[in-house]
Scaffold this motif. Structure first.
Motif, mmCIF file in Angstrom:
data_model
loop_
_atom_site.group_PDB
_atom_site.id
_atom_site.type_symbol
_atom_site.label_atom_id
_atom_site.label_comp_id
_atom_site.label_asym_id
_atom_site.label_seq_id
_atom_site.Cartn_x
_atom_site.Cartn_y
_atom_site.Cartn_z
ATOM 1 N N ASP A 138 0.813 -1.222 0.000
ATOM 2 C CA ASP A 138 0.000 0.000 0.000
ATOM 3 C C ASP A 138 0.849 1.276 0.000
ATOM 4 O O ASP A 138 0.402 2.329 0.485
ATOM 5 C CB ASP A 138 -0.947 0.030 1.203
ATOM 6 N N HIS A 139 2.041 1.193 -0.582
ATOM 7 C CA HIS A 139 2.912 2.373 -0.566
ATOM 8 C C HIS A 139 2.254 3.569 -1.246
ATOM 9 O O HIS A 139 2.415 4.720 -0.791
ATOM 10 C CB HIS A 139 4.243 2.049 -1.238
ATOM 11 N N HIS A 140 1.500 3.329 -2.307
ATOM 12 C CA HIS A 140 0.900 4.447 -3.057
ATOM 13 C C HIS A 140 -0.108 5.237 -2.230
ATOM 14 O O HIS A 140 -0.410 6.388 -2.560
ATOM 15 C CB HIS A 140 0.206 3.908 -4.314
ATOM 16 N N TYR A 142 0.397 6.272 0.787
ATOM 17 C CA TYR A 142 1.106 7.159 1.715
ATOM 18 C C TYR A 142 2.213 7.955 1.033
ATOM 19 O O TYR A 142 2.831 8.820 1.654
ATOM 20 C CB TYR A 142 1.732 6.332 2.845
ATOM 21 N N SER A 143 2.481 7.668 -0.219
ATOM 22 C CA SER A 143 3.660 8.199 -0.900
ATOM 23 C C SER A 143 3.431 9.609 -1.430
ATOM 24 O O SER A 143 2.469 9.864 -2.157
ATOM 25 C CB SER A 143 4.039 7.272 -2.063
ATOM 26 N N THR A 268 7.528 -5.967 -3.304
ATOM 27 C CA THR A 268 7.072 -6.141 -1.924
ATOM 28 C C THR A 268 8.201 -6.632 -1.033
ATOM 29 O O THR A 268 8.382 -6.148 0.094
ATOM 30 C CB THR A 268 5.889 -7.125 -1.869
ATOM 31 N N ILE A 271 10.842 -3.474 -0.692
ATOM 32 C CA ILE A 271 10.451 -2.351 0.161
ATOM 33 C C ILE A 271 10.077 -2.832 1.560
ATOM 34 O O ILE A 271 10.179 -2.067 2.523
ATOM 35 C CB ILE A 271 9.320 -1.510 -0.465
ATOM 36 N N LEU A 275 11.367 -0.950 4.803
ATOM 37 C CA LEU A 275 10.437 -0.482 5.831
ATOM 38 C C LEU A 275 10.756 -1.099 7.188
ATOM 39 O O LEU A 275 10.605 -0.449 8.233
ATOM 40 C CB LEU A 275 8.997 -0.804 5.429
ATOM 41 N N LYS A 321 7.256 6.287 7.982
ATOM 42 C CA LYS A 321 8.057 5.212 7.375
ATOM 43 C C LYS A 321 8.012 5.291 5.852
ATOM 44 O O LYS A 321 9.046 5.156 5.184
ATOM 45 C CB LYS A 321 7.540 3.842 7.832
ATOM 46 N N HIS A 322 6.835 5.499 5.294
ATOM 47 C CA HIS A 322 6.717 5.549 3.832
ATOM 48 C C HIS A 322 7.336 6.831 3.274
ATOM 49 O O HIS A 322 7.840 6.826 2.139
ATOM 50 C CB HIS A 322 5.253 5.415 3.428
ATOM 51 N N LEU A 325 10.876 6.051 2.989
ATOM 52 C CA LEU A 325 11.071 5.181 1.829
ATOM 53 C C LEU A 325 11.156 5.997 0.544
ATOM 54 O O LEU A 325 12.059 5.786 -0.275
ATOM 55 C CB LEU A 325 9.918 4.175 1.746
ATOM 56 N N ASP A 326 10.245 6.944 0.365
ATOM 57 C CA ASP A 326 10.291 7.825 -0.809
ATOM 58 C C ASP A 326 11.617 8.570 -0.890
ATOM 59 O O ASP A 326 12.267 8.627 -1.946
ATOM 60 C CB ASP A 326 9.159 8.858 -0.740
#
Length: 526
Positions: A138-140, A142-143, A268, A271, A275, A321-322, A325-326
């Motif tokens: 579900d990164h998209h 929060y990104s 998955t 990342i 994460l 966290k996300h 990651l970005d």
């Protein structure tokens, strides 16, 4: 009937997996399978058309190659889409339409069309087409890179701007970057003593990663020549490469649950590891803050945790966290690859290398120290970076835009929900814009007002409009500081007595554009 045929071919895909082995299954296998599917559905298409079916879709689309039924123009994009679409634009023009499976795609390949899209129609085209790989974990959702323009996105952009990328914040963290670049210089000095070859990309990657991790967490995440550094490099690179790889599930959303190429599974895994690293760092910091009963902001993590604890804040630990990651994926990979490309171009053009070193040593003297405030006094160095970004933009298509509404560009209709690709790689090599476009000529930017900050559409490697890369100010400082330090302190020659004209300058396509072969060079103490 159509769903029956799709299910039948998905079953054949499963049989192909079992008989050939998923690890050996290539994109071409999927393409051949879809060609068969295309033939069957083409028959259905022509049958329904002959029975009086209505033709769907806008009639004033930009020109483009004639698509196959069902699969559209997928087979034409190849494994280096930025190059093949640049070639197609020479035939069909600076705004071109493609059908990639079920996805209507508009490709923009010139500055004046890019300006109309990203400035005049910025609001309508500011959403994102989300690659299936970016949906992993579900990164998209929060990104800051993939969220639609919305209240959560604006909040994250504000956090990035106020907590990281203002001139005041960057000045406050300058000493951290200076220290990490000095460690790079020290590492190269040791390589001089042992007459060792330096992997430029790997060394710069470690420098950028430690600079970022110290700014964020006050810790190093790797060391030069360490296995951990190499593993982290491989992890970040693999995620960026796989997310950017042409994916059948992007062209046919009905296949997302099948993940036929295993792209989402691979992303998955990657990342998930990143994460987990951030999760451990964050929870350790929370425990330390509770034990010390202190909310002092010594780095970005403390600042974000303080924001998250405010009642009115929209930040959560998941969002933090996300966000990390970005910032790690985008900042480290693109910055290190840009420095590697710059060094490669200079070694390929020794006279430009000498000219850059002469400027540096005249400005800084014999025993100087390269610092960020020196960059403004080094016009040729800045020209080198602009020329590198022209020829080797880190993200050749930027991130894909999406039309929220139907708009008109250059008298053509861009349909709602169309994917918009801005081919900045093609724009940087357009002979109608640049003289000798394939030649490395930093001199073209001397006395030129063109910059990379999103206002000059001839050169927009970081994008433009509201979706411009928020990390541009930091990237500008880091790239120039590292390149200047490598050039000022050392002379360089290619390893294994390789001649410049024999260098491999081919590109490997992904979300970012890398050298196919790493740049190996031997430093010589000045």
């Amino acid at each position: 009937m159509v769903h029956f045929v799709l299910c039948r071919h998905l079953y054949l895909l499963y049989i192909l997996h079992q008989s050939k082995g998923k690890s050996q299954l290539t994109t071409m296998d999927y393409m051949l399978l879809l060609l068969g599917l295309s033939f069957v559905l083409a028959c259905i298409h022509f049958l329904t058309k002959s029975l009086g079916a209505t033709k769907f879709g806008p009639v004033n689309l930009p020109p483009g190659p004639c698509p196959f039924p069902v699969i559209g123009n997928i087979l034409e994009i190849g494994n280096k889409p930025h190059q093949t679409l640049a070639d197609l634009s020479k035939t069909y023009g600076p705004i071109m339409s493609l059908k990639l499976g079920s996805i209507a795609t508009i490709v923009i390949s010139s500055p004046h069309v890019a300006k109309e899209a990203l400035q005049t129609h910025d609001h309508a085209l500011s959403s994102r087409t989300i690659p299936d790989g970016a949906r992993s974990l579900d990164h998209h959702k929060y990104s800051v890179a993939f969220l639609p323009v919305s209240a959560p996105w604006r909040h994250l952009r504000k956090v990035c701007a106020t907590q990281m990328f203002t001139a005041r914040k960057l000045d406050a963290t300058q000493a951290v970057r200076q220290k990490k670049v000095q460690e790079l210089v020290d590492y190269v000095h040791e390589s001089c003593k042992s007459r060792s070859v330096v992997n430029i990309g790997q060394a710069v990657f470690t420098t950028v990663m430690n600079s970022v991790s110290n700014t964020f967490f006050s810790i190093d995440l790797a060391h030069y020549q360490s296995e951990l550094s190499q593993n982290f490099n491989d992890l970040v690179y693999s995620v960026m490469e796989v997310v950017g790889r042409p994916n059948i599930a992007d062209y046919f959303p009905i296949l997302r649950s099948v993940d036929p190429q295993g792209i989402r599974k691979s992303v998955t895994t990657g990342i998930g590891k990143l994460l987990n690293i951030f999760d451990g760092i964050i929870h350790e910091r929370i425990q330390t803050r509770e034990k010390m009963m202190s909310k002092e902001s010594k780095d970005l993590l403390d600042s974000l945790l303080n924001l998250a604890e405010e009642n009115s804040s929209e930040l959560s630990l998941v969002i933090i966290k996300h966000l990390f990651l970005d910032l790690f994926l985008a900042g480290i990979d693109t910055t290190s690859s840009t420095v590697e490309w710059a060094m490669a171009e200079l070694l390929l053009n020794p006279e430009k290398l000498t000219k850059a070193q002469t400027e540096l040593r005249q400005v800084l003297g014999k025993d100087g120290l390269v610092q960020e405030f020196d960059i403004a006094k080094l016009p040729y160095l800045q020209a080198i970076m602009k020329e590198t970004l022209r020829l080797h933009p880190p993200v050749p298509f930027l991130l894909p835009h999406k039309a929220e509404t139907e708009v008109e560009i250059c008298s053509y209709l861009v349909p709602k929900s169309a994917q918009i690709l801005v081919n900045v790689w093609a724009m940087g090599r357009d002979s109608s814009v640049w003289q000798n476009p394939t030649s490395f000529m930093p001199e073209r930017f001397i006395e030129s007002e063109i910059d990379v900050k999103g206002r000059d559409f001839e050169l927009i490697p970081f994008g433009a409009g509201r979706r411009i890369c928020p990390g541009l100010p930091l990237a500008h400082r880091m790239v120039n500081l590292m390149l200047a330090s490598l050039l000022y302190n050392f002379d360089w020659k290619l390893s294994h007595d390789l001649k410049p004209e024999d260098m491999d300058m081919t590109e490997k396509f992904g979300l970012t554009l890398h050298k196919s072969e790493p740049l190996l060079a031997i430093p010589i103490k000045v």
